[in-house]
Scaffold this motif. Structure first.
Motif, mmCIF file in Angstrom:
data_model
loop_
_atom_site.group_PDB
_atom_site.id
_atom_site.type_symbol
_atom_site.label_atom_id
_atom_site.label_comp_id
_atom_site.label_asym_id
_atom_site.label_seq_id
_atom_site.Cartn_x
_atom_site.Cartn_y
_atom_site.Cartn_z
ATOM 1 N N TRP A 166 0.845 -1.190 0.000
ATOM 2 C CA TRP A 166 0.000 0.000 0.000
ATOM 3 C C TRP A 166 0.885 1.245 0.000
ATOM 4 C CZ3 TRP A 166 -1.833 -4.604 1.312
ATOM 5 C CH2 TRP A 166 -3.160 -4.901 1.013
ATOM 6 N N SER A 167 0.589 2.171 -0.882
ATOM 7 C CA SER A 167 1.438 3.346 -1.080
ATOM 8 C C SER A 167 1.431 4.248 0.152
ATOM 9 C CB SER A 167 0.962 4.137 -2.299
ATOM 10 O OG SER A 167 -0.402 4.521 -2.141
ATOM 11 N N ALA A 168 2.537 4.960 0.337
ATOM 12 C CA ALA A 168 2.665 5.880 1.465
ATOM 13 C C ALA A 168 3.035 7.284 1.015
ATOM 14 C CB ALA A 168 3.718 5.361 2.446
ATOM 15 N N ASP A 169 3.053 7.526 -0.317
ATOM 16 C CA ASP A 169 3.388 8.858 -0.820
ATOM 17 C C ASP A 169 2.145 9.648 -1.207
ATOM 18 O OD1 ASP A 169 2.646 7.392 -3.007
ATOM 19 O OD2 ASP A 169 4.386 7.909 -4.243
ATOM 20 N N ASN A 170 0.958 9.111 -0.887
ATOM 21 C CA ASN A 170 -0.300 9.813 -1.168
ATOM 22 C C ASN A 170 -1.214 9.736 0.057
ATOM 23 O OD1 ASN A 170 -0.616 7.045 -1.483
ATOM 24 N ND2 ASN A 170 -2.102 7.202 -3.145
ATOM 25 N N ILE A 171 -0.658 10.105 1.197
ATOM 26 C CA ILE A 171 -1.372 10.000 2.471
ATOM 27 C C ILE A 171 -2.694 10.761 2.444
ATOM 28 C CG2 ILE A 171 -1.286 10.625 4.916
ATOM 29 C CD1 ILE A 171 0.374 8.198 4.250
ATOM 30 N N SER A 172 -2.702 11.942 1.842
ATOM 31 C CA SER A 172 -3.938 12.732 1.819
ATOM 32 C C SER A 172 -5.046 11.992 1.080
ATOM 33 C CB SER A 172 -3.690 14.100 1.181
ATOM 34 O OG SER A 172 -3.233 13.955 -0.154
ATOM 35 N N TYR A 173 -4.681 11.246 0.031
ATOM 36 C CA TYR A 173 -5.688 10.454 -0.685
ATOM 37 C C TYR A 173 -6.313 9.432 0.253
ATOM 38 C CZ TYR A 173 -7.658 6.658 -3.427
ATOM 39 O OH TYR A 173 -8.496 5.682 -3.899
ATOM 40 N N TRP A 174 -5.499 8.658 0.954
ATOM 41 C CA TRP A 174 -6.026 7.619 1.830
ATOM 42 C C TRP A 174 -6.920 8.212 2.909
ATOM 43 C CZ3 TRP A 174 -5.841 3.003 -0.010
ATOM 44 C CH2 TRP A 174 -4.762 2.571 -0.793
ATOM 45 N N ARG A 175 -6.509 9.335 3.478
ATOM 46 C CA ARG A 175 -7.284 9.929 4.571
ATOM 47 C C ARG A 175 -8.635 10.458 4.083
ATOM 48 N NH1 ARG A 175 -3.965 13.759 8.462
ATOM 49 N NH2 ARG A 175 -5.812 13.263 9.733
ATOM 50 N N GLN A 176 -8.687 10.868 2.831
ATOM 51 C CA GLN A 176 -9.937 11.403 2.290
ATOM 52 C C GLN A 176 -10.841 10.326 1.702
ATOM 53 O OE1 GLN A 176 -8.761 14.367 -0.570
ATOM 54 N NE2 GLN A 176 -7.578 15.531 0.933
ATOM 55 N N ARG A 233 -13.919 5.295 12.477
ATOM 56 C CA ARG A 233 -12.765 4.702 11.793
ATOM 57 C C ARG A 233 -13.082 4.423 10.325
ATOM 58 N NH1 ARG A 233 -9.594 6.982 13.679
ATOM 59 N NH2 ARG A 233 -11.244 8.066 14.763
ATOM 60 N N CYS A 234 -12.026 4.121 9.547
ATOM 61 C CA CYS A 234 -12.190 3.830 8.124
ATOM 62 C C CYS A 234 -11.214 2.737 7.715
ATOM 63 C CB CYS A 234 -11.990 5.090 7.284
ATOM 64 S SG CYS A 234 -10.288 5.729 7.297
ATOM 65 N N THR A 235 -11.353 2.252 6.483
ATOM 66 C CA THR A 235 -10.535 1.131 6.031
ATOM 67 C C THR A 235 -10.061 1.330 4.603
ATOM 68 O OG1 THR A 235 -10.448 -1.291 5.892
ATOM 69 C CG2 THR A 235 -12.481 -0.241 5.160
ATOM 70 N N ALA A 236 -8.930 0.726 4.271
ATOM 71 C CA ALA A 236 -8.399 0.772 2.910
ATOM 72 C C ALA A 236 -9.030 -0.287 2.015
ATOM 73 C CB ALA A 236 -6.879 0.580 2.933
ATOM 74 N N TRP A 237 -9.542 -1.371 2.630
ATOM 75 C CA TRP A 237 -10.102 -2.469 1.827
ATOM 76 C C TRP A 237 -11.324 -3.024 2.535
ATOM 77 C CZ3 TRP A 237 -6.808 -7.295 -0.037
ATOM 78 C CH2 TRP A 237 -7.574 -8.052 -0.928
ATOM 79 N N LEU A 238 -12.489 -2.883 1.897
ATOM 80 C CA LEU A 238 -13.716 -3.534 2.340
ATOM 81 C C LEU A 238 -13.831 -4.864 1.608
ATOM 82 C CD1 LEU A 238 -16.400 -0.674 2.337
ATOM 83 C CD2 LEU A 238 -15.553 -1.901 4.340
#
Length: 493
Positions: A172-182, A192-197
């Motif tokens: 999982w990428s770590a250079d686009n943190i703002s994308y994941w948080r949004q 809470r939230c998740t990267a994969w449902l």
């Protein structure tokens, strides 16, 4: 991604590029100007007509597994294709460093690898396409190689699907943190939230002990700077509204937040997991739990090894029939019920939970229950065969976790809890600390085979308050336990 019958096969972009380069070299090797030689057969690109070899034929000749049987490892197959609408000899050009005229460059381009950006490949689209095309009565094969995951994934509409991960590494990428948080998907619980449902009905995911999920967790640990619940910090994998789910043989390293979460699901089995998230900086790896269950029933967890900075296995509100066995935990909160009751307007119920055959090393607690001063109940819980070394406070029960206020106003009765064969060394001189609410005293507690000794020697203290029938519980209390008694101690009491 290639679909053959009811099987979808995914190969990482990086591996597809390698195959493309090999095929390109075969195309460029020519003995007559204007003609290609592929495995000894001449192809006249200038006069090719319908019925002659096309790009698919070139791939088939060079890839003996281009037509795999369903369920077998598939082909690199027919990727990459020219863009839709282009003729076969007009594919988008790509410089692979092969000398030749303009016509030769076009032929090389016909086998160019997929990917939105060459410097930042993203395998997410083809993985999602495999789940889309093979979402029912199918097999999805993720072949060996490294997959770059740069987008959130929702794969919750599966029906009778088997997912096989053959030596794959998902990063999982770590250079686009703002994308994941949004963009991470909400899981409702505590914001809470998740990267994969991940979910559906009758679904299995097998890693065969050779698959690795890498969440690049150090980036998230440093971003949080010790904050327990940084908004938008995603859970790695969430089983969401799943029924009859089986997950086996997966290794996690450096999860973004919790490694896994089971929510609104029934009949979930997760076995043979290896999870490890730590920190190489001054910031603690807080809230990197192994797993949490919530609003779920009939969950089985077995044969796990977990190193994390928070609860190893935690059973949260409205969880029923949970069985946890053969788990080894390092540096964690070990086996935990809770926390529950954080919302006084929404009761939490936990019942029929068994933790057994557990090994713990240098953990904060061993077998414990934590509630807020809320509503609901905890009942029919068993901690059996729990062995440990150097645990801060092995047995702990509180009715007012974290705030240590309003401890006697809790309306969550904790009843019918058994601790059997709980043995090991405590870091300090307290083996047991139990404070039940005087407004809802604990009842039906049973202790058998408790053998806890301070690692520095001496006698261990057993602190208890508000336990009904304590004298017949099998526990000899040495003193009261105030509501302010903390979960983790910093020294002897």
């Amino acid at each position: 991604m290639v679909k053959t019958g009811s099987t979808c096969v995914v190969t990482p972009i990086s591996e597809t590029a390698k195959a493309a380069a090999v095929a390109a070299a075969a195309v460029v090797a020519r003995d007559i100007p204007g003609r290609d030689v592929v495995q000894g057969r001449d192809i006249d690109t200038a006069t090719q007509t319908e019925g002659d070899l096309d790009l698919d034929d070139i791939w088939n000749l060079n890839d003996p597994s281009s037509n795999p049987k369903p369920g077998s490892p598939g082909a690199l197959g027919h990727y990459p294709r020219p863009e839709p609408g282009l003729k076969k000899n007009q594919a988008r050009s790509l410089d692979l460093g092969v000398a030749g005229d303009e016509e030769e460059e076009e032929e090389v381009a016909a086998v160019a690898p997929m990917g939105p950006r060459q410097n930042r490949p993203d395998d997410t689209p083809q993985i999602l396409e495999a789940f889309k095309q093979c979402r029912q009565d199918s097999t999805i094969i993720i072949r060996e190689g490294t997959y770059q995951i740069r987008q959130v994934m929702n794969t919750t509409d599966l029906r009778n699907v088997s997912i096989e991960l053959h030596g794959a590494t998902l990063v999982w990428s770590a250079d686009n943190i703002s994308y994941w948080r949004q963009r991470c998907f909400s899981v409702t619980y505590a914001g809470r939230c998740t990267a994969w449902l991940f979910g559906g009905r009758d679904v299995s995911m097998r890693g065969f002990g050779k698959v690795l999920f890498n969440g690049n967790g150090q980036t998230w640990i440093d971003l949080a700077k010790g904050e327990a619940n940084l908004n938008g910090r995603p859970i790695s994998l969430t089983v969401w509204r799943g029924t009859n789910i089986f997950i086996d043989g997966i290794t996690w390293r450096m999860a973004q937040f919790w490694h896994t979460f089971v929510a609104h699901s029934q009949n979930v089995t997760m076995t043979n997991m290896d999870m490890s998230t730590w920190t190489n900086s001054q910031h603690k790896s807080v809230n990197t739990d192994g797993t949490n269950t919530w609003n779920s029933r009939d969950v089985r967890i077995a044969n796990w090894t977990v190193k994390c900075g928070d609860d190893c296995i935690s059973v949260k509100g409205n969880s029923t029939n949970i069985h946890v066995s053969n788990v080894t935990c390092y540096e964690s909160g070990a086996m935990c019920v809770g926390s529950i009751g954080s919302n006084s307007r929404q009761p939490d119920y936990v019942e029929n939970v068994l933790f057994e055959n557990i090994q713990l090393n240098h953990s904060s607690n061993a077998a414990w229950i934590k509630t807020y001063p809320g509503t609901g109940y905890v009942r029919n819980i068993t901690f059996r065969n729990i062995r440990f070394s150097d645990v801060n406070q092995p047995i702990y029960v509180t009715s007012c976790i974290y705030s240590y206020q309003n401890c006697d106003s809790s309306r969550i009765p904790i009843t019918n809890v058994r601790w059997e064969n709980v043995t090991g060394t405590s870091r300090y001189n307290v083996a047991v600390g139990i404070h039940c609410s005087s407004g809802a005293p604990c009842d039906g507690f049973h202790f058998e085979g408790i053998d806890i000794k301070p690692k520095a020697g001496g006698n261990a203290k057993v602190l208890c308050s508000n336990i009904k029938n304590q004298a017949s519980s099998g526990l000899q209390c040495t003193g009261p336990c105030p509501g302010s008694h903390p979960q983790q101690l910093s020294g002897n009491v």
